[in-house]
Design a protein around this motif. Structure first.
Motif, PDB file in Angstrom:
ATOM      1  N   ASP A   8      29.699  19.881  37.749  1.00 16.17           N
ATOM      2  CA  ASP A   8      29.782  21.349  37.786  1.00 16.17           C
ATOM      3  C   ASP A   8      31.231  21.817  37.892  1.00 16.17           C
ATOM      4  O   ASP A   8      31.623  22.815  37.267  1.00 16.17           O
ATOM      5  N   TYR A  36      32.756  21.169  34.507  1.00 13.03           N
ATOM      6  CA  TYR A  36      32.059  22.014  33.523  1.00 13.03           C
ATOM      7  C   TYR A  36      32.628  23.427  33.526  1.00 13.03           C
ATOM      8  O   TYR A  36      33.002  23.971  32.475  1.00 13.03           O
ATOM      9  N   GLY A  88      27.641  19.436  29.877  1.00 17.74           N
ATOM     10  CA  GLY A  88      26.367  20.151  29.900  1.00 17.74           C
ATOM     11  C   GLY A  88      25.182  19.216  29.757  1.00 17.74           C
ATOM     12  O   GLY A  88      24.188  19.323  30.490  1.00 17.74           O
ATOM     13  N   GLU A 121      24.787  17.070  32.906  1.00 19.35           N
ATOM     14  CA  GLU A 121      24.128  17.804  34.003  1.00 19.35           C
ATOM     15  C   GLU A 121      22.613  17.839  33.800  1.00 19.35           C
ATOM     16  O   GLU A 121      21.854  17.659  34.755  1.00 19.35           O
ATOM     17  N   PHE A 178      19.030  26.272  35.127  1.00 19.93           N
ATOM     18  CA  PHE A 178      19.829  25.570  34.112  1.00 19.93           C
ATOM     19  C   PHE A 178      19.036  25.352  32.827  1.00 19.93           C
ATOM     20  O   PHE A 178      19.483  25.728  31.738  1.00 19.93           O
ATOM     21  N   LEU A 206      19.531  27.223  29.013  1.00 15.89           N
ATOM     22  CA  LEU A 206      19.841  26.348  27.877  1.00 15.89           C
ATOM     23  C   LEU A 206      18.779  26.462  26.788  1.00 15.89           C
ATOM     24  O   LEU A 206      19.086  26.509  25.597  1.00 15.89           O
ATOM     25  N   SER A 245      25.386  32.599  28.148  1.00 16.97           N
ATOM     26  CA  SER A 245      26.361  31.522  28.319  1.00 16.97           C
ATOM     27  C   SER A 245      27.090  31.613  29.654  1.00 16.97           C
ATOM     28  O   SER A 245      27.404  30.589  30.261  1.00 16.97           O
ATOM     29  N   TYR A 265      24.967  29.787  32.427  1.00 22.11           N
ATOM     30  CA  TYR A 265      24.951  28.328  32.570  1.00 22.11           C
ATOM     31  C   TYR A 265      26.339  27.691  32.628  1.00 22.11           C
ATOM     32  O   TYR A 265      26.472  26.530  33.004  1.00 22.11           O
ATOM     33  N   THR A 266      27.399  28.451  32.277  1.00 16.78           N
ATOM     34  CA  THR A 266      28.746  27.865  32.370  1.00 16.78           C
ATOM     35  C   THR A 266      29.457  28.213  33.678  1.00 16.78           C
ATOM     36  O   THR A 266      30.333  27.465  34.114  1.00 16.78           O
TER      37      THR A 266
END
Length: 328
Positions: free
Chosen positions: A77, A80, A115, A118, A258, A262, A282, A285-286
């Motif tokens: 994370d 990421y 990604g 994870e 998550f 996605l 985006s 999740y980022t």
């Protein structure tokens, strides 16, 4: 490569040296607000994930498979969010918003790698909880240190495989005259919109790979937690049920956030109606999920809260000792 117009109006091939990340729409005030939001999310994500890694490393009571996986999740994370946030923050305050073509490839490669890793790690963590709850007597043997290390290694290898395939299919396309990427980082959907060749194969590859990783890992999570729920409900101890539901509930919250975002972004074609909606998804999740994960696992986990308290007590005792030695 990019295509540039010749004098007769036709397109010729030239090297694409740099791209422009258009980011979010809006004037300077909107960009300043977005900068503040992204900065807050990123700082909390960095501090939270570093804290989780330090606490798990320093507290011997947390040296178990579950926290070994959690420490790796915090590391993923941290990396990421760091792949995306710094460049986005710079672009909010810049008028050019330029990224080199090589920089775009590198950013996408690590974004896809981390990604996917994870997603696989979350599935591994679900399997770990399944073994711990449903086969507690076999747990020390099944989830021994060597097995845990192999599962983490497989997660990274899966992420690397997906990243290599996605990058090789995407960045070998011929891109048209525009070098403006309608996103705040380099990702497949906005890049495919710039291609001047048929992208059907690329879309199928993206759908197939993302579908494979998302569906397979989701199945592992659902089956694992299905067995866990049945086992917990059969337990006679109310206290044991509450503790297990609390621990597993934290994981399910992180997993749902998550995988859900996605799936909306990548799995079903056309699920996101516009790129502006895609940018918002985006961000979740980022940045939002890497920021929430350490909070979810610490605030809803008694073991982590106790470890934080012990670490604080140890730090306080050390400071007092140093102060006494200084006075004497």
């Amino acid at each position: 490569i990019a295509m540039s117009p010749q004098g007769d109006g036709n397109l010729s091939v030239m090297s694409l040296l740099e791209c422009v990340l258009d980011g979010f729409e809006g004037g300077p005030q909107t960009q300043a607000l977005l900068f503040a939001l992204f900065l807050a999310l990123y700082v909390v994500a960095v501090l939270g994930n570093i804290t989780m890694m330090v606490v798990i490393t320093l507290d011997a009571r947390l040296h178990s498979p579950m926290y070994f996986f959690l420490k790796n999740l915090s590391f993923v994370d941290l990396c990421y969010s760091s792949v995306i946030a710094p460049k986005a923050l710079v672009n909010f305050l810049s008028s050019s918003k330029v990224i080199t073509f090589e920089g775009c490839i590198i950013q996408f490669f690590f974004f896809a790698l981390l990604g996917t890793t994870e997603a696989l790690l979350l599935a591994v963590m679900a399997y770990d909880r399944f073994v711990a709850v449903c086969s507690p007597l076999h747990y020390p043997i099944t989830m021994c240190p060597s097995v845990c290390a192999r599962l983490v290694l497989v997660s990274y290898c899966g992420g690397c495989l997906n990243s290599i395939m996605q990058a090789s299919f995407t960045f070998t396309l011929p891109f048209c005259s525009s070098n403006h990427i309608n996103h705040f980082f380099c990702d497949v959907p906005p890049l495919l919109k710039l291609a001047c060749a048929d992208t059907t194969t690329n879309e199928l590859v993206m759908f197939g790979l993302c579908g494979f990783f998302i569906v397979d890992t989701t199945l592992v999570v659902l089956v694992s937690y299905g067995y866990i729920t049945v086992t917990i409900l059969r337990m006679r101890s109310g206290g044991g049920r509450h503790k297990l539901f609390s621990t597993c509930g934290s994981h399910m919250t992180a997993v749902s956030l998550f995988y859900g975002t996605l799936f909306v972004m990548y799995a079903p074609p056309g699920a996101v109606e516009s790129m502006e909606q895609g940018k918002v998804v985006s961000v979740i999740y980022t940045l939002v999920i890497p920021m929430l994960n350490p909070l979810i696992y610490s605030l809803r986990n008694k073991d982590v809260k106790d470890a934080l308290w012990r670490l604080g007590q140890r730090h306080t005792a050390t400071r007092r000792m140093i102060a006494r030695e200084t006075v004497s």
